[in-house]
Design an enzyme around this catalytic site. Structure first.
Site, PDB file in Angstrom:
ATOM      1  N   GLU A   1     -36.370 -10.982  32.543  1.00 48.22           N
ATOM      2  CA  GLU A   1     -34.845 -10.125  32.949  1.00 48.22           C
ATOM      3  C   GLU A   1     -35.142  -8.926  31.864  1.00 48.22           C
ATOM      4  OE1 GLU A   1     -31.434 -11.967  31.466  1.00 48.22           O
ATOM      5  OE2 GLU A   1     -30.680 -10.112  31.708  1.00 48.22           O
TER       6      GLU A   1
ATOM      7  N   ASP B   1     -34.685  -5.226  33.324  1.00 48.92           N
ATOM      8  CA  ASP B   1     -33.679  -4.524  33.093  1.00 48.92           C
ATOM      9  C   ASP B   1     -33.908  -3.087  32.798  1.00 48.92           C
ATOM     10  OD1 ASP B   1     -30.729  -4.201  32.244  1.00 48.92           O
ATOM     11  OD2 ASP B   1     -31.653  -3.763  30.335  1.00 48.92           O
TER      12      ASP B   1
ATOM     13  N   ASP C   1     -29.334 -11.453  36.945  1.00 49.53           N
ATOM     14  CA  ASP C   1     -30.506 -11.615  36.061  1.00 49.53           C
ATOM     15  C   ASP C   1     -31.654 -12.076  36.738  1.00 49.53           C
ATOM     16  OD1 ASP C   1     -28.666 -11.288  34.075  1.00 49.53           O
ATOM     17  OD2 ASP C   1     -28.358 -13.466  33.301  1.00 49.53           O
TER      18      ASP C   1
ATOM     19  N   GLU D   1     -33.368  -8.824  38.244  1.00 50.42           N
ATOM     20  CA  GLU D   1     -33.718  -8.142  37.390  1.00 50.42           C
ATOM     21  C   GLU D   1     -35.028  -8.798  36.729  1.00 50.42           C
ATOM     22  OE1 GLU D   1     -30.412  -5.356  35.112  1.00 50.42           O
ATOM     23  OE2 GLU D   1     -30.830  -7.432  34.250  1.00 50.42           O
TER      24      GLU D   1
END
Lengths: 227, 227
Positions: A40, A44, A113, A116
């Protein structure tokens, strides 16, 4: 029963060289140490980069502030959870029993989450170019719907115009608190509008900045609610 | 007299297909509408991505929290200004006369922004792979000096070390309130540091725990601010 990760990968148009990486992206930390948190983190960062670059190209006249606001309007928990839901990612999450029972597969934070983390897994599996293309495909509709004019004005102005367009009273900003020494004060302001019983606070180093932050938070709330 | 951008490009090991792009990266907004703010936005995003990905590879055992903190320790205004100074970027900045007179070429924020803008210009001129390689070369020493252990330490220790590295006074923790009966007290502590006018509070069942919580909140604030 948990649906198979391969099924989701197929629906997302992805074929992983390392299928374990994709399975890990779907694995919530409630399952233990081997979970999607590192992926994640990676996802991101690539998502932020890909969207920033795309907006830079799409809006050659937009200033840095407008570009940042445009990006924040696309890359936030609400928006990511919405994309995750469009692709039924919740059905494929690998959750511990506690999260399963409490409906974790429906939670914005867990969905966002996981999405990502899928981006992070794809980056690691196939590099930045493939990952970039996939992210842009995923955000195609949202990118096409962006109007840069919405983001060139400051948040207080935008919220005010929204209220006028809805023929409602103007937003009310109230000082909630001030803290810190004289030369280093922090202000907290509450924004109330007639479109919702919800209020949103904003914090800033001046009262004006706190009001702008509160207006921005209110706009984000309205945007996520009205989607 | 302003030194020529080509000279700096050469020293940085860069040859631009579009030299105007590089010149724009050095142009502060005090020069007018054609300035480096959009390139800085672009550079900020690619820098965050490149460092995130590198840290992910370098520290396979580090959790998401440690990775984020490591990144924040590399990608922040102080650190970027330091890199900019190592390469004498200040000598090549194109500043309006006001900023020139007030020594803007020495300011952390202006140096840091220009360095990010150079990254953005390189990305646009030569794509993500070349840009990535250059960024990693630029951060080679800093990356080699990282110790992941520094980031698994408790929040108070980390915040203290951060202040020492920035040559600033140590954090100050003040008791804000105590509540509850003798055997079940709750403490609230305020953390103040010299890097920001913002303060952050923490709550805990002992004064020490409240201080740790306040330090963690402050670290999180610094991290989100410097993103």
């Amino acid at each position: 029963m948990i649906k198979k990760p391969e099924t989701l990968a197929g629906k997302l148009g992805l074929t992983f060289n390392d299928p374990n990486l994709f399975a890990m992206a779907l694995t919530h930390r409630s399952m233990g140490a081997r979970n999607n948190e590192r992926l994640e983190y990676l996802g991101d960062s690539v998502l932020g980069f890909v969207i920033a670059q795309k907006l830079y190209e799409l809006f050659p006249e937009a200033g840095e502030g407008a570009l940042s606001r445009l990006r924040a309007s696309l890359v936030n928990q609400n928006s990511l959870a919405e994309v995750a839901r469009q692709h039924n990612i919740g059905d494929y999450l690998i959750l511990g029993s506690g999260e399963l029972k409490s409906g974790g597969f429906r939670r914005d934070s867990i969905l966002s989450d996981a999405l990502e983390a899928i981006m992070g897994a794809l980056l690691k599996d196939q590099g930045v170019d493939v990952c970039q293309q996939w992210i842009l495909r995923l955000f195609d509709d949202k990118l096409a719907a962006l109007k840069v004019d919405d983001w060139t004005k400051d948040p207080k102005t935008r919220l005010q115009e929204l209220m006028q367009a809805s023929r409602k009273p103007l937003p009310v900003y109230e000082l909630v608190s001030m803290s810190g020494a004289d030369h280093a004060q922090t202000f907290e302001v509450k924004c109330t509008i007639a479109l919702t019983p919800e209020t949103r606070n904003g914090v800033g180093i001046s009262r004006k900045k706190a009001e702008q932050a509160a207006a921005e938070n209110m706009l984000n709330f309205l945007q996520s609610r009205d989607k």
